[in-house]
Scaffold this active site. Structure first.
Site, PDB file in Angstrom:
ATOM      1  CD1 TRP A 102     -38.219 -58.044  17.057  1.00 38.11           C
ATOM      2  CD2 TRP A 102     -36.412 -57.107  16.100  1.00 38.11           C
ATOM      3  NE1 TRP A 102     -37.566 -59.016  16.337  1.00 38.11           N
ATOM      4  CE2 TRP A 102     -36.461 -58.477  15.740  1.00 38.11           C
ATOM      5  CE3 TRP A 102     -35.369 -56.328  15.614  1.00 38.11           C
ATOM      6  CZ2 TRP A 102     -35.491 -59.075  14.929  1.00 38.11           C
ATOM      7  CZ3 TRP A 102     -34.400 -56.917  14.807  1.00 38.11           C
ATOM      8  CH2 TRP A 102     -34.472 -58.279  14.469  1.00 38.11           C
ATOM      9  CG  ASP A 172     -40.894 -52.345  14.343  1.00 38.55           C
ATOM     10  OD1 ASP A 172     -41.486 -52.768  13.332  1.00 38.55           O
ATOM     11  OD2 ASP A 172     -39.869 -52.890  14.815  1.00 38.55           O
ATOM     12  CE  LYS A 196     -41.022 -59.657  10.782  1.00 33.98           C
ATOM     13  NZ  LYS A 196     -40.044 -60.703  10.775  1.00 33.98           N
TER      14      LYS A 196
HETATM   15  N1  PMP Z   1     -38.892 -55.156  14.020  1.00 27.92           N
HETATM   16  C1  PMP Z   1     -39.564 -56.298  14.175  1.00 27.92           C
HETATM   17  C2  PMP Z   1     -40.798 -56.305  15.019  1.00 27.92           C
HETATM   18  C3  PMP Z   1     -39.113 -57.462  13.547  1.00 27.92           C
HETATM   19  O1  PMP Z   1     -39.774 -58.609  13.687  1.00 27.92           O
HETATM   20  C4  PMP Z   1     -37.941 -57.416  12.745  1.00 27.92           C
HETATM   21  C5  PMP Z   1     -37.410 -58.619  12.005  1.00 27.92           C
HETATM   22  N2  PMP Z   1     -37.857 -59.811  12.316  1.00 27.92           N
HETATM   23  C6  PMP Z   1     -37.272 -56.206  12.637  1.00 27.92           C
HETATM   24  C7  PMP Z   1     -37.778 -55.086  13.264  1.00 27.92           C
HETATM   25  C8  PMP Z   1     -36.009 -56.095  11.811  1.00 27.92           C
HETATM   26  O2  PMP Z   1     -36.396 -56.145  10.501  1.00 27.92           O
HETATM   27  P1  PMP Z   1     -35.350 -56.161   9.284  1.00 27.92           P
HETATM   28  O3  PMP Z   1     -34.661 -57.474   9.320  1.00 27.92           O
HETATM   29  O4  PMP Z   1     -36.270 -56.004   8.114  1.00 27.92           O
HETATM   30  O5  PMP Z   1     -34.431 -55.028   9.455  1.00 27.92           O
END
Ligand code: PMP
Length: 361
Positions: A102, A172, A196
């Site tokens: 991520w 994040d 989450k």
């Molecule tokens: N950052 C992290 C740490 C994640 O776990 C996720 C999704 N699992 C995201 C960003 C992306 O999130 P989204 O699908 O809500 O765009």
């Protein structure tokens, strides 16, 4: 009804009492003679609910007064781009600490609006660790330093909040927000997709220090500018009303459970139980992450024979243990242990692992 123990990485388990309350209020919410999804976001009932949700979140995280709380949309992914759009001048450096998928994605998206640099990375270690703070090549002139406190796919968690000096720290926290107490004052901006530890997908919660909202690095349509959301109490346009409502119920639930100190205690106990089962299996199960960086939220592990992975997942499903399949990028097994997963569920998983090893060993 047959709700199973749910180890999904996200969208993930929500507290049963939150779902029951939403169910009980679905047709008639708060005397509105309609559901919360069917009333105006500018009506008194919704505005009061929204304000209460924010107040509860402020209380849970002890958010200082000079931070705004925003309820946004677009998923964390949209904010990978929107954060640098709001905080960086064209060509200005932004430093990214990358310890998983991520963070890598956040840096890639930021490159549209900033000179996004990987100031430290554990890619060479296959993202099994956090780069040591002493190795971070930070630029004091950077617009911000971006970290991903918990890497949901790689099962790696930054346990200590780093000191990056005067440059604002942006995080994040999609997969570990509200999992333990947090010193918000160490950050310039925190963002998290809700699906989450907060509520349903389609909602992003952001905490942002007011001085960062005053930055205007480029002309932007209102809908992309965080300062406009802050000025409009996150009601610049129609917000995700259902998500906001469920987040509010989750915040109330967290307070009833004893707040983030209690969540931190429970999450540590849950993770310790599962890692002990993995480490105590004589190599039948193994976790590749450097011990000090093991995630409390997403526990990844491998079976000694990868051919058994689908058997483990399928038999787990039959035993009432949902969503144990590892992310497609890594394979193996992943069990996500967010706030709404009780220790009884983790114990059930550990018992299943022992039995699986006995019968397939
Ligand atoms: N950052 C992290 C740490 C994640 O776990 C996720 C999704 N699992 C995201 C960003 C992306 O999130 P989204 O699908 O809500 O765009």
């Amino acid at each position: 009804m047959s709700r199973a123990w749910n180890f999904s990485a996200g969208p993930a388990a929500l507290p049963v009492t939150v779902l029951q309350r939403a169910q009980a209020e679905l047709l008639e919410w708060d005397g509105a003679h309609a559901s919360v999804m069917e009333v105006s976001h500018r009506g008194k009932a919704f505005m009061e609910m929204a304000a209460r949700a924010e107040a509860d979140l402020r209380e849970l995280l002890a958010i200082p007064a000079n931070y705004k709380v925003l309820f946004l949309q677009g998923g964390a992914t949209q904010h990978f781009a929107q954060v640098p759009m709001n905080l960086c001048a064209d060509g200005q450096r932004a430093d990214y600490i990358v310890n998983g998928h991520w963070g890598e994605k956040a840096a890639t998206e930021a490159a549209f609006y900033a000179d996004a640099r990987i100031a430290a990375s554990s890619l060479a270690d296959a993202y099994r660790s956090i780069p040591a703070r002493a190795t971070w090549e930070l630029d004091p002139g950077a617009a911000f330093v971006h970290i991903t406190t918990n890497e949901t796919i790689h099962g790696v968690e930054m346990r200590d909040i780093p000191d990056v000096g005067e440059v604002p720290l942006v995080a994040d926290m999609s997969s570990d927000i509200l999992s333990q107490p947090l010193d918000v004052s160490k950050f310039g901006l925190i963002y998290a997709g809700a699906q989450k530890n907060i509520g349903p997908s389609g909602l992003v919660v952001m905490l942002v220090r007011e001085d960062l909202l005053a930055r205007h690095p480029r002309p932007l349509p209102k809908i992309f500018r965080y300062a406009e959301y802050a000025a409009a109490d996150s009601m610049l346009n129609t917000p995700n009303t259902w998500g906001w409502y469920l987040a509010g119920l989750t915040f109330q639930w967290l307070k009833e459970q004893g707040g983030l100190v209690e969540m931190g205690r429970r999450n540590a106990a849950k993770a310790a139980l599962l890692y002990a089962a993995i480490d105590g299996s004589g190599g039948y199960y193994s976790n590749p992450v450097e011990p000090s960086a093991r995630s409390r939220m997403n526990v990844v592990f491998n079976l000694h024979d990868a051919a058994l992975d689908p058997v483990f997942v399928a038999e787990g499903g039959k035993a009432g243990l949902l969503a144990l399949k590892g992310h497609r990028a890594l394979g193996g097994i992943r069990a996500s242990l967010y706030n709404a997963v009780p220790i009884e569920g983790v114990q059930a998983l550990c018992d299943f692992m022992t039995e699986f090893q006995r019968t397939h060993g």
